[in-house]
Design an enzyme around this catalytic site. Structure first.
Site, PDB file in Angstrom:
ATOM      1  N   ALA A 166       0.131  15.992   3.992  1.00 50.34           N
ATOM      2  CA  ALA A 166      -1.199  15.478   4.328  1.00 50.34           C
ATOM      3  C   ALA A 166      -1.848  16.179   5.508  1.00 50.34           C
ATOM      4  O   ALA A 166      -3.072  16.112   5.670  1.00 50.34           O
ATOM      5  CB  ALA A 166      -1.110  13.976   4.607  1.00 50.34           C
TER       6      ALA A 166
ATOM      7  N   ARG B 113       5.488  15.994   7.870  1.00 50.79           N
ATOM      8  CA  ARG B 113       6.445  16.005   8.978  1.00 50.79           C
ATOM      9  C   ARG B 113       5.779  15.757  10.317  1.00 50.79           C
ATOM     10  O   ARG B 113       6.443  15.385  11.283  1.00 50.79           O
ATOM     11  CB  ARG B 113       7.188  17.350   8.988  1.00 50.79           C
ATOM     12  CG  ARG B 113       8.111  17.524   7.804  1.00 50.79           C
ATOM     13  CD  ARG B 113       8.757  18.885   7.758  1.00 50.79           C
ATOM     14  NE  ARG B 113       7.790  19.950   7.488  1.00 50.79           N
ATOM     15  CZ  ARG B 113       8.101  21.132   6.970  1.00 50.79           C
ATOM     16  NH1 ARG B 113       9.347  21.386   6.647  1.00 50.79           N
ATOM     17  NH2 ARG B 113       7.171  22.039   6.755  1.00 50.79           N
TER      18      ARG B 113
ATOM     19  N   LYS C  46      -0.122  25.349  -7.589  1.00 55.89           N
ATOM     20  CA  LYS C  46       0.378  26.708  -7.741  1.00 55.89           C
ATOM     21  C   LYS C  46       0.724  27.262  -6.346  1.00 55.89           C
ATOM     22  O   LYS C  46       0.220  26.744  -5.345  1.00 55.89           O
ATOM     23  CB  LYS C  46      -0.667  27.587  -8.448  1.00 55.89           C
ATOM     24  CG  LYS C  46      -1.858  28.006  -7.594  1.00 55.89           C
ATOM     25  CD  LYS C  46      -2.735  28.952  -8.391  1.00 55.89           C
ATOM     26  CE  LYS C  46      -3.884  29.457  -7.564  1.00 55.89           C
ATOM     27  NZ  LYS C  46      -3.519  30.424  -6.520  1.00 55.89           N
TER      28      LYS C  46
ATOM     29  N   HIS D 290      -7.075  24.464 -10.285  1.00 60.73           N
ATOM     30  CA  HIS D 290      -8.365  23.827 -10.007  1.00 60.73           C
ATOM     31  C   HIS D 290      -9.530  24.506 -10.737  1.00 60.73           C
ATOM     32  O   HIS D 290     -10.582  23.900 -10.924  1.00 60.73           O
ATOM     33  CB  HIS D 290      -8.635  23.773  -8.498  1.00 60.73           C
ATOM     34  CG  HIS D 290      -8.982  25.094  -7.876  1.00 60.73           C
ATOM     35  ND1 HIS D 290      -8.034  25.986  -7.436  1.00 60.73           N
ATOM     36  CD2 HIS D 290     -10.181  25.668  -7.619  1.00 60.73           C
ATOM     37  CE1 HIS D 290      -8.619  27.053  -6.937  1.00 60.73           C
ATOM     38  NE2 HIS D 290      -9.934  26.886  -7.023  1.00 60.73           N
TER      39      HIS D 290
ATOM     40  N   GLY E  17     -10.851  22.672 -13.659  1.00 54.03           N
ATOM     41  CA  GLY E  17     -11.692  21.519 -13.362  1.00 54.03           C
ATOM     42  C   GLY E  17     -13.125  21.881 -13.027  1.00 54.03           C
ATOM     43  O   GLY E  17     -13.953  20.998 -12.796  1.00 54.03           O
TER      44      GLY E  17
ATOM     45  N   HIS F 266      -5.751  31.498 -13.009  1.00 59.39           N
ATOM     46  CA  HIS F 266      -7.158  31.134 -13.185  1.00 59.39           C
ATOM     47  C   HIS F 266      -7.802  31.851 -14.373  1.00 59.39           C
ATOM     48  O   HIS F 266      -8.320  31.224 -15.304  1.00 59.39           O
ATOM     49  CB  HIS F 266      -7.971  31.475 -11.931  1.00 59.39           C
ATOM     50  CG  HIS F 266      -7.546  30.726 -10.706  1.00 59.39           C
ATOM     51  ND1 HIS F 266      -6.903  29.514 -10.749  1.00 59.39           N
ATOM     52  CD2 HIS F 266      -7.695  31.010  -9.386  1.00 59.39           C
ATOM     53  CE1 HIS F 266      -6.670  29.095  -9.516  1.00 59.39           C
ATOM     54  NE2 HIS F 266      -7.134  29.987  -8.680  1.00 59.39           N
TER      55      HIS F 266
ATOM     56  N   GLN G 164     -19.403  29.982 -10.668  1.00 61.20           N
ATOM     57  CA  GLN G 164     -19.794  29.751  -9.280  1.00 61.20           C
ATOM     58  C   GLN G 164     -20.303  31.060  -8.678  1.00 61.20           C
ATOM     59  O   GLN G 164     -19.921  32.137  -9.161  1.00 61.20           O
ATOM     60  CB  GLN G 164     -18.614  29.226  -8.449  1.00 61.20           C
ATOM     61  CG  GLN G 164     -17.505  30.238  -8.244  1.00 61.20           C
ATOM     62  CD  GLN G 164     -16.382  29.730  -7.379  1.00 61.20           C
ATOM     63  OE1 GLN G 164     -16.087  28.553  -7.308  1.00 61.20           O
ATOM     64  NE2 GLN G 164     -15.713  30.640  -6.695  1.00 61.20           N
TER      65      GLN G 164
ATOM     66  N   LYS H 209     -29.031  36.868 -22.526  1.00 62.15           N
ATOM     67  CA  LYS H 209     -29.932  38.015 -22.444  1.00 62.15           C
ATOM     68  C   LYS H 209     -30.399  38.396 -23.845  1.00 62.15           C
ATOM     69  O   LYS H 209     -29.583  38.627 -24.744  1.00 62.15           O
ATOM     70  CB  LYS H 209     -29.237  39.204 -21.788  1.00 62.15           C
ATOM     71  CG  LYS H 209     -28.868  38.981 -20.336  1.00 62.15           C
ATOM     72  CD  LYS H 209     -28.247  40.227 -19.740  1.00 62.15           C
ATOM     73  CE  LYS H 209     -27.882  40.017 -18.267  1.00 62.15           C
ATOM     74  NZ  LYS H 209     -27.315  41.244 -17.676  1.00 62.15           N
TER      75      LYS H 209
ATOM     76  N   ARG I 265     -18.040  47.421  -4.129  1.00 64.25           N
ATOM     77  CA  ARG I 265     -17.862  46.881  -5.476  1.00 64.25           C
ATOM     78  C   ARG I 265     -16.443  47.063  -5.991  1.00 64.25           C
ATOM     79  O   ARG I 265     -16.148  46.735  -7.143  1.00 64.25           O
ATOM     80  CB  ARG I 265     -18.853  47.524  -6.443  1.00 64.25           C
ATOM     81  CG  ARG I 265     -20.307  47.144  -6.171  1.00 64.25           C
ATOM     82  CD  ARG I 265     -21.225  47.800  -7.185  1.00 64.25           C
ATOM     83  NE  ARG I 265     -22.612  47.427  -6.950  1.00 64.25           N
ATOM     84  CZ  ARG I 265     -23.211  46.372  -7.499  1.00 64.25           C
ATOM     85  NH1 ARG I 265     -22.533  45.587  -8.315  1.00 64.25           N
ATOM     86  NH2 ARG I 265     -24.482  46.099  -7.243  1.00 64.25           N
TER      87      ARG I 265
END
Length: 625
Positions: free
Chosen positions: A145, A178, A281, A311, A314, A373, A511, A519, A602
């Protein structure tokens, strides 16, 4: 699943068993104590088994759906009291029959009525005591946590679910790590990362206070059964005698996954509800270490209790991928080698390791991004139509795709590593300038690869992947480039563009600035015949006013609901690693030197040669993108 019905004739049993299974499942589903205010999307009730290896008894899943559900013995006894039939269907599937008994086919109707009568009586009894939901609770324990993932993603996602009223009435959140910390200190730490939806901020402060009151902390070692036993006692105090469902989120390094699961199994699993574990992962470094991790986890967990989280599955646009394809007639017929020239999966970040080089250097960009991913998105994109939206049907089709993929050839892969670069008077550090990275590291921060699926639908179509850090922009997208129009009329005239190159392209931008656009070639307004490329654009921010949920919100809610569609099954993982492990071994054993590229560029020039080799141009470098 076999049901225990007493005093049935053996022949009648086989006739009516399917009917009884359906009716009993429907009845128990209506009585089930829901673990969330949102209805199950797939009708799945979840597994109510405690962790494997626990010394606690494992209740039957359909009976433990209600804290006052009938036991198998009680069900048989009730039938004995109300029936003169002489066959007994035992819990282990055996049938004990009185050979002197004779039954006519007409008793089938009476048998159905008897079964439903008993179930109705029990339904009434359960209904008198409670509406079901108030008799169950969900305890969510975030193991690790105090880490960044918990603070930045998990706790904010849980608050967002609470804010949207997606969590059950009775829930408790425990942080476990811990670090020495009090409940108040945990709440103070968590409060700094909580945000409210943009469109619903009126009661934000009030909701935060209510949520934080449900958050508690317990300090302990990850390999200490004693400390997990103490956690179990605290969980029971908050569960207050209700049916307990427990979710453990392992936000910890993979080398201590097994220790934590072992302790949770023996000391903190649920006695009368379900217990599930979310595993982050990386799931190993190759086929061997991944299999070892899976086997170790399965010493204490059943496969349906393990939720391997990726993730990216999702993400809103990734989940929309199958909707776009299977619910729109204009796309599904085109989804094959006949019309698609190539498919590109592009992931880029505009920042480097930023102090996380120690972790990243152990894995590299191929393991960190491509093997999970991008490969998971590829499997979703290329799979055949599943039998249903059930998690197992979808995951079965994904596995078929992964197993159909051609081994990756090293000559179809380009690797790179970013170097220091000065731009606009600002100097950006190279990868090996990171103090947590060895100076002689050859770990790739960029990779591009051409993959092929050897099946009837996709034979010969190149699937290109590209992923990198410290590039010129931040983006994640899927680009589908279609074939040119055969014998195109407008190529015969001077229309201003080469239509064999200006083909249709479908872009799904995952994203940022989520969007789907197509197109198309279009006539420029005017008296002449000039053609131009235009976009048919669905920009989510313009079309939908509601804020898009974070991927962790969706995946946490699915885990609570028992929905496994967006989580990775063990055979999926095996198939993914079997594809990339030989490539990784060859790169690392031969110490292949990456091509260096400037920070903010790039990427390596070699990526463009790779695309050209397969007669492809990367879609993200064109002028109109």
């Amino acid at each position: 699943m076999f049901l225990m019905f007493c005093l049935l004739n053996q022949n009648l049993l086989f006739l009516i068993a399917p009917y009884l299974v359906v009716r009993l499942n429907l009845t128990m589903a209506s009585l089930s104590s829901s673990v969330t205010s949102r209805s199950y999307r797939s009708g799945y009730l979840g597994s109510f088994s405690p962790l494997k290896g626990s010394n606690r008894q494992r209740p039957l899943s359909f009976l433990s759906a209600s804290p006052r559900g009938l036991s198998s013995h009680e069900l048989c006894v009730r039938f004995q009291r109300n029936s003169t039939r002489s066959s007994v269907f035992m819990q282990d599937g055996a049938i004990v029959t009185n050979s002197n008994s004779t039954e006519s086919a007409s008793s089938l109707k009476g048998l159905k009525e008897e079964v439903l009568s008993v179930l109705s009586q029990e339904a009434a009894k359960v209904g008198e005591g409670s509406d079901g939901q108030s008799q169950s609770t969900v305890s969510i324990t975030v193991v690790g946590a105090s880490g960044d993932l918990a603070k930045k993603k998990i706790f904010p996602a849980l608050f967002a679910l609470y804010y949207e009223d997606c969590l059950p009435e009775h829930f408790t959140i425990f942080g476990y790590s811990r670090s020495k910390m009090t409940d108040a200190e945990l709440r103070n730490m968590v409060s700094k990362t909580l945000t409210c939806r943009i469109d619903k901020r009126a009661n934000c402060g009030e909701k935060m206070e209510e949520f934080l009151k449900r958050c508690f902390y317990h300090s302990g070692q990850y390999d200490s059964q004693e400390h997990f036993t103490e956690l179990d006692k605290k969980l029971k105090e908050h569960e207050a005698g209700r049916m307990s469902n427990r979710l453990f989120y392992l936000s910890i390094p993979p080398n201590i996954f097994v220790d934590a699961v072992k302790c949770a199994s023996s000391s903190a699993s649920s006695v009368n509800g379900w217990t599930r574990v979310i595993v982050e992962k990386p799931f190993g470094r190759d086929s061997e270490t991944s299999a070892a991790l899976t086997n170790s986890l399965k010493q204490y967990l059943e496969e349906d209790q393990i939720f391997r989280i990726d993730h990216y599955l999702g993400k809103e646009l990734v989940e929309n991928l199958s909707v776009l394809r299977f619910s729109n007639l204009i796309f599904e017929p085109l989804w094959s080698r006949q019309y698609i020239r190539n498919v590109q999966f592009i992931f880029s970040e505009d920042f480097g390791t930023e102090g996380r080089g120690g972790y990243f250097d152990h894995y590299g960009i191929i393991r960190d991004i491509m093997q999970n991913h991008l490969l998971q998105i590829l499997a979703l994109f290329a799979m055949e139509t599943p039998v249903s939206l059930d998690a197992e049907d979808i995951r079965n089709e994904k596995v078929k795709v992964l197993r159909s993929m051609r081994p990756i050839q090293v000559e179809d892969v380009v690797i790179g590593q970013y170097k220091s670069h000065t731009k606009g008077g600002v100097t950006y550090p190279g990868y090996t300038d990171d103090k947590t990275v060895p100076k002689d590291s050859l770990t790739p921060t960029f990779a591009a690869a051409a993959l092929f699926i050897d099946n009837a639908r996709w034979d010969g179509v190149p699937f290109l992947m590209k992923a990198g850090k410290a590039l010129h922009t931040r983006r994640a997208e899927i680009r589908v480039q279609f074939r040119h129009v055969p014998g195109n009329l407008y190529n015969r005239n001077n229309t201003g563009c080469d239509l064999d190159k200006a083909t249709n392209e479908l872009v799904i931008r995952v994203q940022p600035d989520e969007a789907i656009y197509l197109k198309v070639n279009n006539k420029v307004p005017g008296l002449g015949m000039r053609l131009d490329r235009s976009n048919l654009n669905l920009l989510y921010s313009a079309r939908y006013s509601k804020e898009i949920p974070d991927a962790y919100e969706r995946l946490l809610l699915d885990a609570i609901e028992g929905e496994r569609r967006l989580f990775i099954r063990s055979d999926e993982l095996d198939a993914a690693w079997s594809l990339f492990t030989p490539l990784l071994k060859e790169i690392e054993e031969k110490k292949r030197i990456p091509e260096y590229y400037p920070y903010g560029s790039r990427g390596p020039v070699g990526a463009h040669y790779l695309a050209a080799k397969h007669k492809v141009q990367w879609g993200d470098i064109s002028l109109d993108q």
